[in-house]
Design a protein around this motif. Sequence first.
Motif, PDB file in Angstrom:
ATOM      1  N   GLU A 123      -5.727  90.186  39.586  1.00 33.60           N
ATOM      2  CA  GLU A 123      -4.530  89.731  38.940  1.00 33.60           C
ATOM      3  C   GLU A 123      -3.535  90.840  39.311  1.00 33.60           C
ATOM      4  OE1 GLU A 123      -5.589  86.902  35.082  1.00 33.60           O
ATOM      5  OE2 GLU A 123      -5.960  89.273  35.031  1.00 33.60           O
ATOM      6  N   PHE A 125       0.174  92.310  38.255  1.00 32.28           N
ATOM      7  CA  PHE A 125       1.081  91.954  37.203  1.00 32.28           C
ATOM      8  C   PHE A 125       2.512  92.867  37.812  1.00 32.28           C
ATOM      9  CE2 PHE A 125      -2.545  91.643  35.016  1.00 32.28           C
ATOM     10  CZ  PHE A 125      -2.293  90.372  34.012  1.00 32.28           C
ATOM     11  N   TYR A 161       1.693  87.753  38.742  1.00 30.11           N
ATOM     12  CA  TYR A 161       2.202  87.254  37.377  1.00 30.11           C
ATOM     13  C   TYR A 161       3.590  88.065  37.187  1.00 30.11           C
ATOM     14  CZ  TYR A 161      -2.028  85.280  36.184  1.00 30.11           C
ATOM     15  OH  TYR A 161      -3.294  84.442  36.065  1.00 30.11           O
ATOM     16  N   ASP A 164       6.481  88.417  32.144  1.00 36.32           N
ATOM     17  CA  ASP A 164       6.367  87.554  30.787  1.00 36.32           C
ATOM     18  C   ASP A 164       4.798  86.816  30.891  1.00 36.32           C
ATOM     19  OD1 ASP A 164       8.719  88.126  29.469  1.00 36.32           O
ATOM     20  OD2 ASP A 164       9.692  86.451  30.896  1.00 36.32           O
ATOM     21  N   GLY A 165       4.086  87.111  32.084  1.00 35.62           N
ATOM     22  CA  GLY A 165       2.949  86.528  31.944  1.00 35.62           C
ATOM     23  C   GLY A 165       2.868  85.105  32.701  1.00 35.62           C
ATOM     24  N   GLU A 166       3.978  84.733  33.408  1.00 36.44           N
ATOM     25  CA  GLU A 166       4.197  83.476  34.180  1.00 36.44           C
ATOM     26  C   GLU A 166       3.945  83.655  35.298  1.00 36.44           C
ATOM     27  OE1 GLU A 166       7.771  81.228  33.565  1.00 36.44           O
ATOM     28  OE2 GLU A 166       7.967  82.059  31.688  1.00 36.44           O
TER      29      GLU A 166
END
Length: 173
Positions: A123, A125, A161, A164-166
């Motif tokens: 992931e 970010f 991502y 905002d974690g979208e």
Amino acid sequence: MSQQYTQQPGYGTPAPQPPKKRGVGKIAGLGCAGVLALFVMAAVATGGDDSSDTSNKDKAVATDGKPGDDNAKKAGAAEEKPQAEQFRDCVAKGGTATEKAAVEHVTKVTGADKRNDILDAAEVFTDFSGGLMGPHQGEGKLIASAFTSCYESKNGLVTVYDKDGELLANANY
């Protein structure tokens, strides 16, 4: 004259179907699906975020360093760098100019150091906003592309991502 209709054999009543037999392949397939589900559940169970964890997990890093960090960087090996910094270093060495500009917005990377070629899920970010349909979708794809250039896996998925974690983008690596 009256016409008589003769009924030919096979018309009117269908022949009974033999009972279906369960094949060995079907049983083996269901068994493999059960094992795969077990692996997925185990991965989800161990991937939880524990705030009391004091291990050397990746922390979000700012792009500008502190003056006293030079001694710590010299003393530690490359593996002790945060994953986001390792990723930025990799792109700085071999990435395009647009990839380098996009990677400057990376705040945190997780899962890049633990690869087993079965269910690798990294992931990335960023500080972008807007999600998949927002204005930074292109930069998200560039970051995912740069990640695939830096890391290899037989069965890996990197997900990028926004702040905002979208979801911004994802790619196989």
